[in-house]
Design a protein around this motif. Structure first.
Motif, short mmCIF file in Angstrom:
data_model
loop_
_atom_site.label_atom_id
_atom_site.label_comp_id
_atom_site.label_asym_id
_atom_site.label_seq_id
_atom_site.Cartn_x
_atom_site.Cartn_y
_atom_site.Cartn_z
N ILE A 61 47.53 38.31 2.96
CA ILE A 61 47.59 37.01 3.79
C ILE A 61 48.97 36.41 4.10
CG2 ILE A 61 46.97 34.53 3.75
CD1 ILE A 61 44.50 35.03 2.42
N LYS A 62 49.80 36.48 3.15
CA LYS A 62 51.22 36.28 3.60
C LYS A 62 52.03 36.91 4.54
CE LYS A 62 55.71 35.41 1.40
NZ LYS A 62 56.54 35.36 0.12
N GLN A 63 51.54 38.49 4.59
CA GLN A 63 52.03 39.33 5.47
C GLN A 63 51.62 38.90 6.91
OE1 GLN A 63 54.41 41.58 4.31
NE2 GLN A 63 54.04 40.13 2.71
N VAL A 64 50.30 38.66 6.83
CA VAL A 64 49.62 38.38 8.34
C VAL A 64 49.99 36.99 8.74
CG1 VAL A 64 47.49 37.45 9.26
CG2 VAL A 64 47.53 39.60 7.69
N GLU A 65 50.46 35.86 7.73
CA GLU A 65 50.75 34.72 8.13
C GLU A 65 52.48 34.91 8.83
OE1 GLU A 65 50.32 32.18 4.83
OE2 GLU A 65 48.31 31.55 5.61
N ALA A 66 53.02 35.86 8.31
CA ALA A 66 54.80 36.13 8.81
C ALA A 66 54.52 36.27 10.47
CB ALA A 66 55.09 37.16 8.24
N PHE A 67 53.64 36.55 11.01
CA PHE A 67 53.51 36.65 12.15
C PHE A 67 53.01 35.45 12.96
CE2 PHE A 67 52.85 41.01 10.84
CZ PHE A 67 53.68 41.55 11.50
N GLY A 68 52.61 34.28 12.26
CA GLY A 68 52.37 33.12 12.81
C GLY A 68 50.70 32.91 12.44
N SER A 69 50.54 31.85 11.92
CA SER A 69 48.93 31.86 11.80
C SER A 69 48.18 31.15 13.05
CB SER A 69 48.79 30.72 10.48
OG SER A 69 49.25 29.47 10.73
N ASP A 70 49.22 30.73 13.86
CA ASP A 70 48.60 30.09 15.09
C ASP A 70 48.94 31.15 16.14
OD1 ASP A 70 51.46 30.05 15.19
OD2 ASP A 70 51.30 27.91 16.12
N THR A 71 48.65 32.50 15.99
CA THR A 71 48.67 33.36 17.04
C THR A 71 47.94 34.17 17.31
OG1 THR A 71 49.99 34.94 15.56
CG2 THR A 71 51.48 33.34 16.50
N ILE A 72 47.86 34.97 18.26
CA ILE A 72 46.83 35.96 18.92
C ILE A 72 47.62 37.28 19.12
CG2 ILE A 72 45.25 36.72 20.19
CD1 ILE A 72 44.34 33.60 20.67
N GLU A 73 47.20 38.27 18.29
CA GLU A 73 47.90 39.60 18.94
C GLU A 73 47.22 40.55 19.85
OE1 GLU A 73 49.48 43.82 16.53
OE2 GLU A 73 48.05 42.36 15.84
N VAL A 74 47.88 41.16 21.01
CA VAL A 74 47.54 41.89 21.70
C VAL A 74 48.20 43.22 21.76
CG1 VAL A 74 46.84 42.26 24.32
CG2 VAL A 74 46.90 40.07 23.34
N GLU A 75 47.49 44.33 21.41
CA GLU A 75 48.05 45.54 21.19
C GLU A 75 47.43 46.45 21.97
OE1 GLU A 75 47.62 47.08 16.97
OE2 GLU A 75 45.83 46.09 16.95
N MET A 76 48.22 47.69 22.14
CA MET A 76 47.63 48.68 23.07
C MET A 76 46.71 49.52 22.00
SD MET A 76 48.75 52.09 21.45
CE MET A 76 49.66 52.35 20.36
N LYS A 77 45.66 50.14 22.75
CA LYS A 77 44.68 51.02 21.95
C LYS A 77 43.99 52.10 23.05
CE LYS A 77 40.28 49.21 21.90
NZ LYS A 77 39.37 50.50 22.30
N ILE A 78 43.99 53.28 22.15
CA ILE A 78 43.32 54.50 22.90
C ILE A 78 41.76 54.28 23.11
CG2 ILE A 78 43.07 57.10 22.82
CD1 ILE A 78 45.49 56.99 21.11
N PRO A 79 41.11 54.15 24.21
CA PRO A 79 39.76 53.85 24.53
C PRO A 79 39.11 54.89 24.13
CG PRO A 79 41.09 53.78 26.66
CD PRO A 79 42.28 54.30 25.61
N ASN A 80 37.90 54.70 23.71
CA ASN A 80 36.74 55.58 23.12
C ASN A 80 37.22 56.41 21.98
OD1 ASN A 80 35.10 55.13 25.64
ND2 ASN A 80 36.44 56.38 26.64
N VAL A 81 38.08 56.01 21.10
CA VAL A 81 38.03 56.50 19.74
C VAL A 81 38.28 55.41 18.62
CG1 VAL A 81 39.79 58.17 20.86
CG2 VAL A 81 40.88 56.21 19.92
N SER A 82 38.07 55.96 17.45
CA SER A 82 37.98 55.10 16.40
C SER A 82 39.41 54.60 15.99
CB SER A 82 37.18 55.67 15.30
OG SER A 82 38.02 56.80 14.78
N ASP A 83 39.72 53.90 15.07
CA ASP A 83 40.94 53.45 14.60
C ASP A 83 41.54 54.62 13.79
OD1 ASP A 83 40.71 50.99 15.61
OD2 ASP A 83 40.19 50.09 13.68
N MET A 84 40.60 55.50 12.89
CA MET A 84 41.26 56.44 12.43
C MET A 84 41.71 57.64 13.49
SD MET A 84 41.60 55.81 9.07
CE MET A 84 41.85 57.50 8.63
N GLU A 85 40.85 57.81 14.35
CA GLU A 85 41.42 58.84 15.38
C GLU A 85 42.24 58.35 16.14
OE1 GLU A 85 36.82 60.79 16.43
OE2 GLU A 85 37.38 59.01 17.50
#
Length: 432
Positions: free
Chosen positions: A66-90
């Motif tokens: 939680i401390k690591q997550v809060e380091a980015f700001g507890s009042d923030t929303i992250e938008v990150e790139m993602k490869i379509p049609n694949v799982s997180d592990m893939e």
């Protein structure tokens, strides 16, 4: 004649004299078979110690994440790139293999900034290059970032100099802010501010040094060089995309609606289907949602390991039951003699049950002490190594451990105790 103890019975029905006698007899019996008593308590000790360690580690892990997550700001929303049609592990495997998604741009964040509930933002990209100052060189992590990070990330503080501003970032200024570890490795005791270093053979002026912060999430800010995003993209990496960005939320009570609005805008900008998340080339996560996920994951892990601890306690309890059953057989003549002298079934049962409770009680106390020592040792070692992962012994962990010891003592001592109490005096005296 049997000893009459009714005169010691108080108004509540508790017979103090009988209890003292049973306690003395139980302790004498356990002392006589000291080695067996010690071996019997081992299963309980291990199970109770595991409960203490697991619960303390679970709480410590939850606080750490939680401390690591809060380091980015507890009042923030992250938008990150993602490869379509694949799982997180893939996706992780694909990225390790060199796969890239280049559709997330700073322009996306500029558009998202127009949402009424969004304040500032910062977007970034990472790279690795050799950094050189005179005869000192080191392969360093380059963090191409927009100037908004200085406003949003409250943990990012400047020790010397200053951070670059929005105008410098857009002008592709060749300036950097370095972490304290980089400063020490390249400059030593020299003042780094105002000096120039070369990154991938391009000269950059150092304008600031950050305060020591340590590792956060999956990278260490102290070992990073902060470069204006456009400078990093054009002068070093030769790209125009970013990996992720954080948007600052004005009203956190409207976070869910804001996430939905961000998702809708991103799908329109990237020409994606409106209701098909699998096709998305981005992921939107609020820090509130991330912290809820952390709580769920750590709770699940804690339950899993507690189940293992429970199995250990059951094994230990079965061991106690077997040992007490053998003890009943060994002491059959003693039981027969006592019953012939007038000892009641309840008194025999209570003695053997008390012996079991004493064994589990001793095992529980030793388990709590041993578990607490292990917790304090782990906490001390992690502190000495500079990790932010701290452990502490919680009241509920101790309460659960004590309760478990008492419950298992009664549950697994009841059968041998009843077996002993129902022996026939005549058959018991004949037993060889």
């Amino acid at each position: 004649m049997p000893l009459d103890m009714n005169k010691n019975k108080n108004k509540t029905g508790f017979n103090l004299g009988e209890f003292k006698l049973l306690l003395r007899l139980s302790l004498q019996a356990l002392e006589t078979n000291r080695a067996r008593t010690i071996l019997t308590t081992l299963g309980i000790i291990i199970g109770i110690a595991t409960i203490i360690i697991v619960l303390s580690a679970g709480r410590g892990l939850e606080k750490f994440i939680i401390k690591q997550v809060e380091a980015f700001g507890s009042d923030t929303i992250e938008v990150e790139m993602k490869i379509p049609n694949v799982s997180d592990m893939e996706m992780m495997s694909a990225m390790m293999g060199g796969a890239e998604v280049t559709t997330l741009k700073v322009d996306d964040f500029e558009a998202l900034k127009e949402i009424p509930n969004i304040g500032n933002y910062y977007a970034g990209i990472l790279g690795q290059f050799k950094s050189v100052y005179r005869n000192n060189n080191k392969r360093t992590m380059i963090y191409g970032i927009t100037a908004g990070i200085a406003e949003i990330d409250k943990e990012l503080k400047i020790e010397q100099g200053r951070f670059f501003n929005d105008r410098e970032e857009k002008a592709q200024a060749k300036i950097v802010v370095i972490g304290p570890d980089i400063k020490n490795e390249l400059f030593g005791d020299e003042n780094a501010v105002g000096k120039s270093i070369k990154i991938n053979q391009v000269s950059f002026k150092v304008i600031g040094v950050t305060k020591k912060r340590g590792g956060m999430a999956y990278f260490n800010y102290d070992k990073m060089i902060f470069v204006p995003l456009k400078t990093a993209q054009k002068q070093l990496l030769g790209v125009d995309h970013v990996l992720y960005g954080f948007l600052q939320v004005k009203d956190t009570t409207k976070t869910k609606e804001t996430v939905e609005e961000i998702t809708s805008i991103m799908r329109k900008r990237h020409s994606l289907p409106p209701n098909n998340p699998d096709k998305d080339d981005f992921r939107v996560t609020s820090m509130q949602e991330a912290m809820e996920m952390v709580g769920t994951v750590t709770f699940g892990i804690t339950l899993l390991v507690l189940a293992v601890a429970g199995i250990s306690l059951i094994v230990g309890g079965v061991g106690i039951m077997n040992i007490m059953y053998l003890t009943v057989l060994e002491r059959t003549r003693e039981i027969g003699l006592r019953k012939a002298l007038g000892a009641k079934n309840k008194m025999i049962e209570r003695q053997f049950l008390l012996e079991t409770i004493i064994i589990t009680g001793i095992g529980g106390i030793i388990g709590i002490i041993f578990g607490s020592i292990v917790v304090m040792l782990i906490d001390f070692i992690s502190t000495q190594l500079g990790y932010a992962f701290s452990l502490s012994i919680t009241f509920d962990a101790v309460l659960l451990a004590i309760s478990a010891a008492l419950i298992f003592g009664v549950a697994f001592g009841l059968y041998p105790a009843r077996k002993a109490s129902h022996l026939s005096p005549v058959e018991a005296l004949r037993y060889e």
